[in-house]
Design a protein around this motif. Structure first.
Motif, PDB file in Angstrom:
ATOM      1  N   PHE A  23     107.782  76.298  25.307  1.00 23.99           N
ATOM      2  CA  PHE A  23     109.269  76.230  25.147  1.00 23.99           C
ATOM      3  C   PHE A  23     109.472  77.163  26.557  1.00 23.99           C
ATOM      4  N   THR A  24     109.293  78.055  26.870  1.00 26.00           N
ATOM      5  CA  THR A  24     110.032  78.265  28.159  1.00 26.00           C
ATOM      6  C   THR A  24     110.442  77.216  29.033  1.00 26.00           C
ATOM      7  N   ILE A  25     109.446  76.792  29.453  1.00 21.46           N
ATOM      8  CA  ILE A  25     108.992  75.277  30.139  1.00 21.46           C
ATOM      9  C   ILE A  25     110.604  74.552  29.881  1.00 21.46           C
ATOM     10  N   ALA A  26     110.695  74.054  28.878  1.00 20.62           N
ATOM     11  CA  ALA A  26     112.238  73.262  28.295  1.00 20.62           C
ATOM     12  C   ALA A  26     112.770  74.398  27.876  1.00 20.62           C
ATOM     13  N   GLY A  27     113.035  75.185  27.407  1.00 20.19           N
ATOM     14  CA  GLY A  27     114.503  76.038  27.153  1.00 20.19           C
ATOM     15  C   GLY A  27     114.709  76.325  28.809  1.00 20.19           C
ATOM     16  N   ARG A  28     113.703  76.504  30.081  1.00 17.05           N
ATOM     17  CA  ARG A  28     114.721  76.569  31.388  1.00 17.05           C
ATOM     18  C   ARG A  28     115.522  75.267  31.206  1.00 17.05           C
ATOM     19  N   SER A  29     115.840  74.315  30.935  1.00 14.53           N
ATOM     20  CA  SER A  29     115.886  72.721  31.111  1.00 14.53           C
ATOM     21  C   SER A  29     116.491  72.827  30.786  1.00 14.53           C
ATOM     22  N   ILE A  30     116.744  73.068  29.141  1.00 15.66           N
ATOM     23  CA  ILE A  30     117.469  72.076  28.889  1.00 15.66           C
ATOM     24  C   ILE A  30     118.625  73.400  27.924  1.00 15.66           C
ATOM     25  N   GLY A  31     118.206  74.571  27.653  1.00 16.20           N
ATOM     26  CA  GLY A  31     118.943  75.800  26.440  1.00 16.20           C
ATOM     27  C   GLY A  31     118.283  75.825  26.059  1.00 16.20           C
ATOM     28  N   SER A  32     118.010  77.210  25.621  1.00 15.45           N
ATOM     29  CA  SER A  32     117.415  77.933  24.477  1.00 15.45           C
ATOM     30  C   SER A  32     118.320  77.385  23.008  1.00 15.45           C
ATOM     31  N   TYR A  33     118.935  76.967  22.961  1.00 13.27           N
ATOM     32  CA  TYR A  33     119.841  76.283  21.605  1.00 13.27           C
ATOM     33  C   TYR A  33     119.477  74.689  21.153  1.00 13.27           C
ATOM     34  N   ASN A  34     119.550  73.850  22.844  1.00 14.29           N
ATOM     35  CA  ASN A  34     119.101  72.653  22.282  1.00 14.29           C
ATOM     36  C   ASN A  34     117.796  72.257  21.997  1.00 14.29           C
ATOM     37  N   VAL A  35     116.661  73.448  22.593  1.00 12.21           N
ATOM     38  CA  VAL A  35     115.337  73.373  22.122  1.00 12.21           C
ATOM     39  C   VAL A  35     114.884  73.579  20.570  1.00 12.21           C
ATOM     40  N   ASN A  36     116.259  74.735  20.723  1.00  7.43           N
ATOM     41  CA  ASN A  36     116.103  74.750  18.408  1.00  7.43           C
ATOM     42  C   ASN A  36     116.487  73.838  17.887  1.00  7.43           C
ATOM     43  N   LYS A  37     117.683  73.222  18.366  1.00  9.54           N
ATOM     44  CA  LYS A  37     118.051  72.177  17.524  1.00  9.54           C
ATOM     45  C   LYS A  37     117.433  70.683  17.508  1.00  9.54           C
ATOM     46  N   LEU A  38     116.299  70.467  18.816  1.00  9.66           N
ATOM     47  CA  LEU A  38     115.674  69.045  19.234  1.00  9.66           C
ATOM     48  C   LEU A  38     114.362  69.642  18.411  1.00  9.66           C
ATOM     49  N   ARG A  39     113.618  70.994  18.480  1.00  8.41           N
ATOM     50  CA  ARG A  39     112.295  70.944  17.887  1.00  8.41           C
ATOM     51  C   ARG A  39     112.355  71.111  16.659  1.00  8.41           C
ATOM     52  N   ILE A  40     112.927  71.651  15.583  1.00  9.05           N
ATOM     53  CA  ILE A  40     112.684  71.078  13.966  1.00  9.05           C
ATOM     54  C   ILE A  40     112.425  70.224  13.886  1.00  9.05           C
ATOM     55  N   PRO A  41     113.753  69.039  14.054  1.00  8.92           N
ATOM     56  CA  PRO A  41     113.273  67.663  13.042  1.00  8.92           C
ATOM     57  C   PRO A  41     112.526  67.067  13.442  1.00  8.92           C
ATOM     58  N   ILE A  42     111.889  66.889  14.918  1.00 13.48           N
ATOM     59  CA  ILE A  42     110.767  66.569  15.273  1.00 13.48           C
ATOM     60  C   ILE A  42     109.001  67.393  14.544  1.00 13.48           C
ATOM     61  N   SER A  43     109.125  68.829  14.947  1.00 11.59           N
ATOM     62  CA  SER A  43     108.098  68.973  13.479  1.00 11.59           C
ATOM     63  C   SER A  43     108.720  68.418  12.104  1.00 11.59           C
ATOM     64  N   ALA A  44     109.568  68.335  11.680  1.00  7.61           N
ATOM     65  CA  ALA A  44     109.811  68.248  10.383  1.00  7.61           C
ATOM     66  C   ALA A  44     108.693  66.709  10.045  1.00  7.61           C
ATOM     67  N   ILE A  45     108.957  65.953  11.111  1.00  7.04           N
ATOM     68  CA  ILE A  45     108.735  64.494  11.372  1.00  7.04           C
ATOM     69  C   ILE A  45     107.178  64.457  11.703  1.00  7.04           C
ATOM     70  N   PHE A  46     105.862  65.504  12.290  1.00  2.14           N
ATOM     71  CA  PHE A  46     104.898  65.237  12.854  1.00  2.14           C
ATOM     72  C   PHE A  46     104.504  66.298  10.714  1.00  2.14           C
ATOM     73  N   LEU A  47     104.749  67.045  10.233  1.00  4.54           N
ATOM     74  CA  LEU A  47     104.887  68.097   8.865  1.00  4.54           C
ATOM     75  C   LEU A  47     104.373  66.931   7.827  1.00  4.54           C
ATOM     76  N   ALA A  48     105.820  65.626   8.045  1.00  8.43           N
ATOM     77  CA  ALA A  48     106.323  64.522   7.100  1.00  8.43           C
ATOM     78  C   ALA A  48     105.004  64.229   7.189  1.00  8.43           C
ATOM     79  N   LEU A  49     104.222  63.525   8.427  1.00  7.82           N
ATOM     80  CA  LEU A  49     102.965  62.536   8.258  1.00  7.82           C
ATOM     81  C   LEU A  49     102.024  63.163   8.070  1.00  7.82           C
ATOM     82  N   PHE A  50     101.986  64.572   8.167  1.00  3.41           N
ATOM     83  CA  PHE A  50     100.010  65.091   7.544  1.00  3.41           C
ATOM     84  C   PHE A  50     100.752  65.215   6.328  1.00  3.41           C
TER      85      PHE A  50
END
Length: 298
Positions: A23-50
């Motif tokens: 997250f530190t790598i990604a946040g320093r590239s695209i910004g902390s708020y953008n990281v949170n906006k993107l990682r939550i739906p990505i995680s929801a997709i993983f959880l849906a598949l599980f």
């Protein structure tokens, strides 16, 4: 002795440690708020598949409105508000100092659980919490991280964001435990938290006309890979295991074991960045392990 909750909390610590670096790598590239906006739906997709492959359904039967409300509120406070603060703290202060700020989460969790759940901690548990936090803080402050990232804010802003992140995690865990009750599946609870959080954060992004700019912010494959990997480790496996932990042990104990993840961060940095540990790092890690062990036998 059933140690499922404690073992799940320890698994969470390892997942969060790996996620912190990514997250530190990604946040320093695209910004902390953008990281949170993107990682939550990505995680929801993983959880849906599980859920689909593991249980052939997304939502458990017999889910009541009260549970959904508690889990949604837990997601809003812990995942949307708390983690946005935490990621900004990571970007400003770096992973070591950012992880140190999360040491505030266990006592906050214990206090919230006392008032909201009526949970009491024994003397052994309180001693274990104190020893663990001391070891974690000692390790986390052993070496200085890179300079403050002034593009995201000052050191004071980073500290305030860290306090906000710890408070969000604490209250989010307690609300999630109350929402799950005795019989709710932690994986389903994690998916409800993540899905509701994704809806909330993207409604807010839409109102601020940030949808297109958020996706445009992904400027490199490195940032994208770090984001996806972090989303899998942190909010998917890590948050799932955190709910397993609070379901099967006291919230304050679970949060304290999870707070040992800065020690794991040190180990990962040693492995992947070839940093040699100092004597203080080794002793601090041993102290933290002793504190965690006291919680296992509590």
């Amino acid at each position: 002795m059933n140690l499922l909750g404690e073992l799940a909390a320890l698994s969470t610590a390892f997942c969060w440690a790996g996620g912190t670096l990514l997250f530190t790598i990604a946040g320093r590239s695209i910004g902390s708020y953008n990281v949170n906006k993107l990682r939550i739906p990505i995680s929801a997709i993983f959880l849906a598949l599980f859920l689909v492959f593991g249980y052939s359904t997304l939502f458990p039967t017999g889910t009541d409105t009260r549970a959904i409300l508690y889990l949604t509120l837990s997601g809003l406070i812990g995942l949307v508000l708390g983690d946005t603060c935490y990621f900004r703290c990571l970007v400003i202060l770096g992973p070591r100092h950012g992880a140190l700020m999360q040491s505030l989460a266990p006592p906050m969790t214990a206090i919230a659980a006392f008032f909201l759940l009526g949970e009491y901690l024994s003397f052994m548990a309180i001693a274990g919490i104190g020893i663990t936090l001391f070891g974690v803080a000692w390790v986390s402050t052993d070496k200085k991280d890179s300079k403050i990232n002034s593009r995201e804010g000052s050191k004071l802003v980073g500290i305030l964001m860290g306090v906000g992140g710890a408070a969000g995690q604490a209250l989010g865990l307690v609300l999630a435990k109350e929402g799950m009750g005795e019989s709710f599946n932690p994986l389903s609870a994690t998916f409800i938290r993540m899905l509701s959080s994704a809806v909330i954060i993207w409604i807010f992004a839409g109102l601020r006309s940030e949808i297109i700019s958020t996706f445009k912010a992904i400027s490199s494959r490195k940032a994208l890979y770090a984001l996806v990997g972090a989303a899998f480790l942190g909010p998917t496996i890590g948050v799932w295991m955190s709910l397993v932990a609070v379901k099967h042990t006291q919230a304050g104990i679970a949060a304290t074991i999870m707070s040992s993840f800065p020690v794991v961060v040190i180990l990962l940095v040693m492995i992947f960045y070839k940093e040699r540990p100092t004597l203080r790092s080794v002793l601090g890690a041993i102290i933290a392990v002793i504190g965690v062990s006291m919680l296992f036998v509590e």
